[in-house]
Design an enzyme around this catalytic site. Sequence first.
Site, mmCIF file in Angstrom:
data_model
loop_
_atom_site.group_PDB
_atom_site.id
_atom_site.type_symbol
_atom_site.label_atom_id
_atom_site.label_comp_id
_atom_site.label_asym_id
_atom_site.label_seq_id
_atom_site.Cartn_x
_atom_site.Cartn_y
_atom_site.Cartn_z
ATOM 1 N N GLY A 9 1.199 6.851 23.875
ATOM 2 C CA GLY A 9 0.390 5.620 23.986
ATOM 3 C C GLY A 9 -0.059 5.418 25.427
ATOM 4 O O GLY A 9 -0.186 4.287 25.904
ATOM 5 N N GLY A 12 -3.183 3.076 26.819
ATOM 6 C CA GLY A 12 -3.182 1.622 26.644
ATOM 7 C C GLY A 12 -3.135 0.868 27.957
ATOM 8 O O GLY A 12 -3.135 1.456 29.047
ATOM 9 N N GLN A 13 -3.076 -0.459 27.853
ATOM 10 C CA GLN A 13 -3.101 -1.314 29.044
ATOM 11 C C GLN A 13 -1.958 -0.961 29.994
ATOM 12 O O GLN A 13 -2.164 -0.777 31.192
ATOM 13 C CB GLN A 13 -3.004 -2.800 28.638
ATOM 14 C CG GLN A 13 -3.227 -3.743 29.812
ATOM 15 C CD GLN A 13 -2.669 -5.152 29.569
ATOM 16 O OE1 GLN A 13 -1.988 -5.414 28.581
ATOM 17 N NE2 GLN A 13 -2.971 -6.054 30.481
ATOM 18 N N ASP A 35 -1.798 10.262 23.590
ATOM 19 C CA ASP A 35 -2.280 9.099 22.836
ATOM 20 C C ASP A 35 -2.912 9.644 21.567
ATOM 21 O O ASP A 35 -3.088 10.857 21.412
ATOM 22 C CB ASP A 35 -3.318 8.308 23.670
ATOM 23 C CG ASP A 35 -3.386 6.833 23.273
ATOM 24 O OD1 ASP A 35 -2.924 5.983 24.051
ATOM 25 O OD2 ASP A 35 -3.887 6.532 22.164
ATOM 26 N N ILE A 36 -3.248 8.725 20.674
ATOM 27 C CA ILE A 36 -3.907 9.155 19.440
ATOM 28 C C ILE A 36 -5.399 9.350 19.676
ATOM 29 O O ILE A 36 -6.085 9.967 18.877
ATOM 30 C CB ILE A 36 -3.638 8.150 18.303
ATOM 31 C CG1 ILE A 36 -3.834 8.793 16.953
ATOM 32 C CG2 ILE A 36 -4.462 6.882 18.469
ATOM 33 C CD1 ILE A 36 -3.338 7.949 15.798
ATOM 34 N N TYR A 143 4.824 -8.505 14.389
ATOM 35 C CA TYR A 143 5.073 -7.829 15.677
ATOM 36 C C TYR A 143 6.450 -8.207 16.215
ATOM 37 O O TYR A 143 7.247 -7.344 16.603
ATOM 38 C CB TYR A 143 3.967 -8.259 16.643
ATOM 39 C CG TYR A 143 4.115 -7.783 18.066
ATOM 40 C CD1 TYR A 143 3.951 -6.438 18.400
ATOM 41 C CD2 TYR A 143 4.367 -8.685 19.099
ATOM 42 C CE1 TYR A 143 4.047 -6.018 19.724
ATOM 43 C CE2 TYR A 143 4.460 -8.273 20.420
ATOM 44 C CZ TYR A 143 4.306 -6.938 20.724
ATOM 45 O OH TYR A 143 4.399 -6.525 22.032
ATOM 46 N N LYS A 147 9.838 -5.894 16.932
ATOM 47 C CA LYS A 147 10.496 -5.794 18.235
ATOM 48 C C LYS A 147 11.972 -6.198 18.121
ATOM 49 O O LYS A 147 12.847 -5.573 18.725
ATOM 50 C CB LYS A 147 9.780 -6.670 19.264
ATOM 51 C CG LYS A 147 8.375 -6.180 19.626
ATOM 52 C CD LYS A 147 8.395 -4.803 20.282
ATOM 53 C CE LYS A 147 7.026 -4.371 20.782
ATOM 54 N NZ LYS A 147 6.996 -2.988 21.273
ATOM 55 N N ILE A 173 1.230 -9.369 30.029
ATOM 56 C CA ILE A 173 0.969 -8.563 31.220
ATOM 57 C C ILE A 173 -0.514 -8.668 31.608
ATOM 58 O O ILE A 173 -1.395 -8.502 30.758
ATOM 59 C CB ILE A 173 1.326 -7.078 30.975
ATOM 60 C CG1 ILE A 173 2.779 -6.951 30.465
ATOM 61 C CG2 ILE A 173 1.119 -6.266 32.241
ATOM 62 C CD1 ILE A 173 3.844 -7.438 31.415
HETATM 63 N N1 LIG Z 1 0.466 -5.834 27.213
HETATM 64 C C1 LIG Z 1 1.361 -6.836 27.059
HETATM 65 O O1 LIG Z 1 1.113 -7.979 27.498
HETATM 66 C C2 LIG Z 1 2.686 -6.556 26.398
HETATM 67 C C3 LIG Z 1 3.621 -7.592 26.307
HETATM 68 C C4 LIG Z 1 4.833 -7.357 25.667
HETATM 69 C C5 LIG Z 1 5.128 -6.092 25.192
HETATM 70 N N2 LIG Z 1 4.204 -5.089 25.290
HETATM 71 C C6 LIG Z 1 4.561 -3.771 24.736
HETATM 72 O O2 LIG Z 1 4.263 -2.739 25.663
HETATM 73 C C7 LIG Z 1 3.823 -1.563 24.953
HETATM 74 C C8 LIG Z 1 2.471 -1.142 25.472
HETATM 75 O O3 LIG Z 1 1.570 -2.223 25.285
HETATM 76 P P1 LIG Z 1 0.039 -2.151 25.751
HETATM 77 O O4 LIG Z 1 -0.360 -3.535 26.084
HETATM 78 O O5 LIG Z 1 -0.171 -1.069 26.733
HETATM 79 O O6 LIG Z 1 -0.651 -1.782 24.350
HETATM 80 P P2 LIG Z 1 -2.143 -1.245 24.092
HETATM 81 O O7 LIG Z 1 -2.556 -1.714 22.746
HETATM 82 O O8 LIG Z 1 -3.025 -1.548 25.261
HETATM 83 O O9 LIG Z 1 -1.918 0.322 24.071
HETATM 84 C C9 LIG Z 1 -1.283 0.974 23.022
HETATM 85 C C10 LIG Z 1 -1.746 2.440 23.027
HETATM 86 O O10 LIG Z 1 -1.126 3.068 21.910
HETATM 87 C C11 LIG Z 1 -2.083 3.921 21.322
HETATM 88 N N3 LIG Z 1 -1.745 4.153 19.924
HETATM 89 C C12 LIG Z 1 -1.976 3.349 18.865
HETATM 90 N N4 LIG Z 1 -1.552 3.943 17.738
HETATM 91 C C13 LIG Z 1 -1.032 5.136 18.103
HETATM 92 C C14 LIG Z 1 -0.429 6.216 17.396
HETATM 93 N N5 LIG Z 1 -0.276 6.181 16.068
HETATM 94 N N6 LIG Z 1 -0.011 7.284 18.101
HETATM 95 C C15 LIG Z 1 -0.159 7.340 19.456
HETATM 96 N N7 LIG Z 1 -0.734 6.366 20.171
HETATM 97 C C16 LIG Z 1 -1.164 5.279 19.505
HETATM 98 C C17 LIG Z 1 -3.416 3.208 21.481
HETATM 99 O O11 LIG Z 1 -4.507 4.117 21.383
HETATM 100 C C18 LIG Z 1 -3.266 2.595 22.865
HETATM 101 O O12 LIG Z 1 -3.791 3.454 23.860
HETATM 102 C C19 LIG Z 1 3.847 -1.941 23.462
HETATM 103 O O13 LIG Z 1 5.079 -1.558 22.903
HETATM 104 C C20 LIG Z 1 3.761 -3.458 23.490
HETATM 105 O O14 LIG Z 1 4.343 -4.004 22.349
HETATM 106 C C21 LIG Z 1 2.987 -5.307 25.875
#
Ligand SMILES: NC(=O)c1ccc[n+]([C@@H]2O[C@H](COP(=O)([O-])OP(=O)(O)OC[C@H]3O[C@@H](n4cnc5c(N)ncnc54)[C@H](O)[C@@H]3O)[C@@H](O)[C@H]2O)c1
Length: 318
Positions: A9, A12-13, A35-36, A143, A147, A173
């Site tokens: 992943g 992602g962000q 990533d996917i 969600y 978690k 974040i």
């Molecule tokens: N961003 C936040 O504010 C926040 C807050 C609390 C927890 N989190 C946790 O942090 C982690 C990362 O969050 P984020 O904000 O970067 O999420 P995001 O949605 O920005 O990124 C997730 C990434 O996972 C990839 N993905 C989706 N399905 C997939 C699959 N089947 N196989 C491989 N990759 C796949 C997506 O393409 C994406 O690039 C997550 O577990 C999220 O729950 C984030």
Amino acid sequence: MPSKILIIGACGQIGSELTTKLREIHGTENVIASDINTRKLDLVNSGPFEIIDAKNFNAIKDCCKNHNIDTVYLMAALLSATGEKYPMEAWDLNMNSLFHVLNLAKGGNIKRVYWPSSIAVFGPTTPREDTPQHTICEPTTVYGITKQVGERWCEYYYKKYGVDVRSIRYPGIISHKAMPGGGTTDYAVEIYHEAIKKGTYECFLSEDTSLPMMFMDDAIKATIDLMEAPGENLTIRSSYNLSAISFTPKEIYESIKAQMPDFEITYKPDFRQAIADSWPSSIDDSVARQDWNWQHSFDLDAMTAEMLRALKKKYHTS
Ligand SMILES: NC(=O)c1ccc[n+]([C@@H]2O[C@H](COP(=O)([O-])OP(=O)(O)OC[C@H]3O[C@@H](n4cnc5c(N)ncnc54)[C@H](O)[C@@H]3O)[C@@H](O)[C@H]2O)c1
């Protein structure tokens, strides 16, 4: 021997900035991004990258074997707002990807796992102010349920099988590089982009909704600090509370307006208001501060200054 790391992943962000930082520390060739999809081309082209579906156990296992991976950061997930639209997909991805990585560690294929949890583990029955590390967790979103259950499994795998799994309950974040991926705190990123691009923002939460938040640099630092901490210092193997700042939409608006006097905001709460109302407004992270010396650096105004500086550059405004 340097650590060999796989990030699942990574586009992602959080994953994209974590990848960059880990490559700085461990060397580009030692950090495999996956990533996917390939939507973040700068990341895909800047070092080793593989397409891996986090739901595919064999794909993860083969990658770990081919690259002698010892540490996996599992960042793929469906987030809170998207999870409410696609509940079964959220359950499927968030749970099965975690089991795959935990089972790889249990089988001795990898040594260490990082998996993020969230403030979404809490619910309306949780004390809202200074939410303690150990407290009532009755989440009301899919969600949040994934978690909470994930945390229980992490602790179980640590106690039962000795798996070295580490986790943080991230707050919302805030960052200026990648856009957020469908969470309830996304407004606190969008507001900066819209302030620069349009000078106005319509917020999907009400003005007095206080939520725990954190600037990305602090979140990345926390993640790496936890992963580098001596295992014997860690008293939490479910997931650590982590906190930096709490603010409302009105307070972030005022912080921006202090630097952009013409900026205006309107409020139009949607389905995400109910999710926000079920979460804490501030978090007690004293256990993280004690166990691995966690400290944040950015307050609201420091974050606003950095966000506006970076986004003005991005959108070529002065
Ligand atoms: N961003 C936040 O504010 C926040 C807050 C609390 C927890 N989190 C946790 O942090 C982690 C990362 O969050 P984020 O904000 O970067 O999420 P995001 O949605 O920005 O990124 C997730 C990434 O996972 C990839 N993905 C989706 N399905 C997939 C699959 N089947 N196989 C491989 N990759 C796949 C997506 O393409 C994406 O690039 C997550 O577990 C999220 O729950 C984030």
